[in-house]
Design an enzyme around this catalytic site. Structure first.
Site, PDB file in Angstrom:
ATOM      1  N   ALA A   9       0.389  -1.232  -0.282  1.00  0.00           N
ATOM      2  CA  ALA A   9      -0.008   0.253   0.158  1.00  0.00           C
ATOM      3  C   ALA A   9       0.727   1.300   0.406  1.00  0.00           C
ATOM      4  CB  ALA A   9      -1.054  -0.011   1.201  1.00  0.00           C
ATOM      5  N   ARG A  15      -3.064   9.128 -10.630  1.00  0.00           N
ATOM      6  CA  ARG A  15      -3.749   9.409 -11.243  1.00  0.00           C
ATOM      7  C   ARG A  15      -5.574   9.293 -10.323  1.00  0.00           C
ATOM      8  NH1 ARG A  15      -4.880   4.437 -15.483  1.00  0.00           N
ATOM      9  NH2 ARG A  15      -3.575   3.245 -14.206  1.00  0.00           N
ATOM     10  N   ASN A 226      -7.509   2.652  -9.797  1.00  0.00           N
ATOM     11  CA  ASN A 226      -6.092   3.148  -9.344  1.00  0.00           C
ATOM     12  C   ASN A 226      -6.768   5.364 -10.327  1.00  0.00           C
ATOM     13  OD1 ASN A 226      -3.805   1.421 -10.406  1.00  0.00           O
ATOM     14  ND2 ASN A 226      -5.680   0.976 -11.893  1.00  0.00           N
ATOM     15  N   TYR A 348     -35.127  15.853  18.081  1.00  0.00           N
ATOM     16  CA  TYR A 348     -34.429  15.831  18.186  1.00  0.00           C
ATOM     17  C   TYR A 348     -34.132  15.149  19.803  1.00  0.00           C
ATOM     18  CZ  TYR A 348     -29.232  15.759  19.575  1.00  0.00           C
ATOM     19  OH  TYR A 348     -27.280  15.738  19.548  1.00  0.00           O
TER      20      TYR A 348
HETATM   21  C1  UD1 Z   1       1.088  -5.712 -11.104  1.00  0.00           C
HETATM   22  C2  UD1 Z   1       2.302  -7.012 -11.534  1.00  0.00           C
HETATM   23  C3  UD1 Z   1       1.627  -7.577 -12.891  1.00  0.00           C
HETATM   24  C4  UD1 Z   1       0.049  -7.716 -12.487  1.00  0.00           C
HETATM   25  C5  UD1 Z   1      -0.590  -6.308 -11.636  1.00  0.00           C
HETATM   26  C6  UD1 Z   1      -1.777  -6.704 -11.439  1.00  0.00           C
HETATM   27  C7  UD1 Z   1       4.487  -6.687 -10.858  1.00  0.00           C
HETATM   28  C8  UD1 Z   1       5.892  -6.552 -10.872  1.00  0.00           C
HETATM   29  N1  UD1 Z   1       3.767  -6.500 -11.323  1.00  0.00           N
HETATM   30  O1  UD1 Z   1       1.799  -4.565 -11.701  1.00  0.00           O
HETATM   31  O2  UD1 Z   1       1.783  -8.188 -12.795  1.00  0.00           O
HETATM   32  O3  UD1 Z   1      -0.650  -7.974 -13.724  1.00  0.00           O
HETATM   33  O4  UD1 Z   1      -0.057  -5.753 -10.576  1.00  0.00           O
HETATM   34  O5  UD1 Z   1      -2.872  -5.435 -10.847  1.00  0.00           O
HETATM   35  O6  UD1 Z   1       4.304  -6.929  -9.426  1.00  0.00           O
HETATM   36  N2  UD1 Z   1       3.027  -1.037  -4.840  1.00  0.00           N
HETATM   37  C9  UD1 Z   1       3.840  -1.058  -3.507  1.00  0.00           C
HETATM   38  N3  UD1 Z   1       5.394  -0.607  -3.657  1.00  0.00           N
HETATM   39  C10 UD1 Z   1       5.959  -0.563  -4.592  1.00  0.00           C
HETATM   40  C11 UD1 Z   1       5.271  -0.819  -5.878  1.00  0.00           C
HETATM   41  C12 UD1 Z   1       4.070  -1.343  -5.758  1.00  0.00           C
HETATM   42  O7  UD1 Z   1       3.717  -0.787  -2.692  1.00  0.00           O
HETATM   43  O8  UD1 Z   1       7.232  -0.407  -4.767  1.00  0.00           O
HETATM   44  C13 UD1 Z   1       1.866  -1.212  -4.421  1.00  0.00           C
HETATM   45  C14 UD1 Z   1       1.414  -0.447  -5.096  1.00  0.00           C
HETATM   46  O9  UD1 Z   1       0.791   0.861  -4.680  1.00  0.00           O
HETATM   47  C15 UD1 Z   1      -0.279  -1.327  -6.065  1.00  0.00           C
HETATM   48  C16 UD1 Z   1       0.624  -2.663  -6.052  1.00  0.00           C
HETATM   49  O10 UD1 Z   1       1.471  -2.879  -5.347  1.00  0.00           O
HETATM   50  O11 UD1 Z   1      -0.600  -1.111  -4.819  1.00  0.00           O
HETATM   51  C17 UD1 Z   1       0.634  -2.922  -7.034  1.00  0.00           C
HETATM   52  O12 UD1 Z   1       1.484  -1.987  -7.899  1.00  0.00           O
HETATM   53  P1  UD1 Z   1       1.595  -1.737  -9.413  1.00  0.00           P
HETATM   54  O13 UD1 Z   1       2.694  -1.023  -9.315  1.00  0.00           O
HETATM   55  O14 UD1 Z   1       0.022  -0.967  -9.830  1.00  0.00           O
HETATM   56  O15 UD1 Z   1       2.221  -3.477  -9.987  1.00  0.00           O
HETATM   57  P2  UD1 Z   1       1.334  -3.175 -11.311  1.00  0.00           P
HETATM   58  O16 UD1 Z   1       2.558  -2.212 -12.313  1.00  0.00           O
HETATM   59  O17 UD1 Z   1      -0.187  -2.455 -11.221  1.00  0.00           O
HETATM   60 CA    CA Z   2      -1.388  -1.579 -10.997  1.00  0.00          CA
END
Ligand code: UD1
Ligand code: CA
Length: 448
Positions: A9, A15, A226, A348
């Site tokens: 998280a 976005r 998102n 009330y």
């Molecule tokens: C990720 C997956 C992808 C999958 C998708 C599903 C990876 C590399 N990719 O991609 O295969 O299809 O989710 O939605 O895992 N987050 C952190 N710290 C970070 C990076 C992310 O806490 O350094 C959290 C984000 O806040 C989010 C979640 O992890 O809640 C997923 O991160 P996000 O960057 O959205 O991953 P995707 O690129 O969508």
């Molecule tokens: Ca994502």
């Protein structure tokens, strides 16, 4: 097998175009993060670790409000999902059993799905939750080899052939906690995004001769939020499910599409909910109670046989015992109403206790606030509060007492007594006629 939760998280959620961290935006009255935590909580986790980053302070507060035993770790820089899991690893050291990774922005994963993943762990070292995507877009693709998963390729790094695959990665992963910590420590960032991909652990495990498998779920479960539009969509999805569940549970919804539930609304069988009723968090409606049209309820409890509304507002701490009747334009806050109390109109009641079978006349107000402090009103049983009574708290009205209409009650009223607190009536014979005759005569002569 014991299990721990890791909930990612840390992301900013650019976005969303918001000052609020993404995971704190609400669906059905609860932050997205809490939906994820609640789904995981159904597994009875040994430890729960939240990885926070953007807005970590607020995220920590929300997480601990829901589960004070949770641990929050801060990921200062968001270097990727594997890096995020690595931040959680120290908090899981010594934990026995599995760890399951969830995303804080993905509110609809069902507990049953997580249980299926836990079971699949008997067959595979790593279990990934996949889904058939209608529009696979930028999701990671699952590359399979028979029944097992050979690797996950991120969209950016995928070949055209791999991009044609529609079986996608939800992001939810289950593995032995110690193995997971070990694998994420070995993930590198040599890819198109320069990020540490959690998805790389599948190949790393396979290199060690360990197997990976897939559990699939409906695409709707994996819905992430998102944008504000997706937040609205998530709300609509939640409401549609809550309405369907209520109907299945034997609740009558006269106009289901107009009833709004909170994440934790409880409605008993044979309760009747009229059109345009809104439930905030923390409402329990017992079997057979009726909530009529246009009511707003939060943090309250309505017992069997009670009726509420139309147009009533029950706020936090409103406790209605059996057969209480609350009518239109009545607001109740932090008050206990014992069995059979009636407050039919324009009232009330705040910071009060009302004894059984007491009748509260139209226009009654508990004046509970002096501008600085709140005070309590205690009304006994079988009391008759006359219409338009102002009860200036702190004040007590004893059992079987009554107040005269229009009274301002500032002192305690003994049991079975009558309190009259209003100016004595004066009648001036013929005054009204003389008064209006004089005005009409003046108007006839052209006065304005
Ligand atoms: C990720 C997956 C992808 C999958 C998708 C599903 C990876 C590399 N990719 O991609 O295969 O299809 O989710 O939605 O895992 N987050 C952190 N710290 C970070 C990076 C992310 O806490 O350094 C959290 C984000 O806040 C989010 C979640 O992890 O809640 C997923 O991160 P996000 O960057 O959205 O991953 P995707 O690129 O969508
Ligand atoms: Ca994502």
């Amino acid at each position: 097998m014991p299990i721990s939760l890791i909930i990612l998280a840390a992301g900013q959620g650019t976005r969303m175009n918001s000052d609020l961290p993404k995971v704190l935006h609400k669906v059905a009255g609860a932050p997205l993060l809490i939906h994820a935590m609640a789904a995981g909580a159904a597994l009875g986790p040994e430890r729960t670790v939240i990885v926070a980053g953007h807005g970590a302070e607020a995220v920590t507060k929300a997480a601990l409000d829901f589960d004070e035993t949770a641990t929050v770790v801060v990921q200062e820089e968001q270097l990727g999902t594997a890096h995020a899991v690595a931040q959680a690893a120290p908090a899981l050291s010594g934990a026995s059993g599995d760890a399951i990774v969830l995303y804080g922005d993905t509110p609809f994963i069902r507990a049953e799905t997580l249980e299926a993943m836990q079971e699949a762990r008997a067959r595979h070292a790593i279990v990934v939750l996949g889904f058939e995507a209608r529009d696979p877009g930028r999701y990671g693709r699952l590359i399979t080899e028979g029944e097992s998963l050979s690797r996950i390729v991120e969209f950016k790094d995928a070949t055209a052939e791999e991009r044609a695959i529609t079986l996608c990665n939800s992001g939810v992963i289950c593995a032995d906690a110690a193995l997971l910590a070990d694998l994420v420590s070995q993930v590198g960032n040599d890819n198109v995004s320069g990020e540490y991909y959690l998805t790389d652990i599948v190949e790393l495990a396979r290199d060690r001769g360990l197997s990976a498998g897939i559990v699939t779920c409906a695409e709707a479960e994996t819905m992430g939020v998102n944008t504000r539009a997706q937040l609205a969509e998530a709300e609509a999805t939640f409401q549609a499910r809550a309405r369907a569940t209520a109907l299945e549970d034997g609740v009558t919804l006269t106009a289901p599409d107009t009833v709004h539930f909170a994440f934790n609304t409880v409605v008993g069988r044979d309760a009747i909910i009229g059109p345009n009723v809104v439930f905030g968090p923390g409402v329990t409606i017992e079997s057979g109670a009726e909530i009529r049209a246009f009511c707003h309820l939060e943090g309250c409890h309505v017992s069997r046989g009670a009726t509420v509304g139309p147009f009533a507002r029950l706020r936090t701490g409103a406790e209605l015992a059996e057969d209480v009747h609350i009518g239109n334009f009545v607001e109740i806050k932090n008050s206990v109403l014992d069995e059979g109390v009636k407050a039919g109109h324009l009232t009330y009641l705040g910071d009060a206790h009302v004894g059984a079978h007491t009748n509260i006349g139209a226009g009654t107000i508990t004046c509970n606030y002096d501008g600085v402090f709140k005070h309590r009103t205690e009304i006994g049983r079988d009391v008759f509060i006359g219409s338009d009574t102002m009860l200036v708290a702190p004040v007590r009205v004893g059992d079987g007492a009554m107040t005269a209409s229009g009274s301002v009650v500032t002192r305690d009223v003994e049991a079975e007594a009558l309190a009259i607190g209003r100016a004595p009536q004066v009648v001036k014979y013929g005054f009204a006629k003389k008064f209006f005759d004089r005005l009409r005569e003046a108007k006839a002569k052209g006065a304005r």
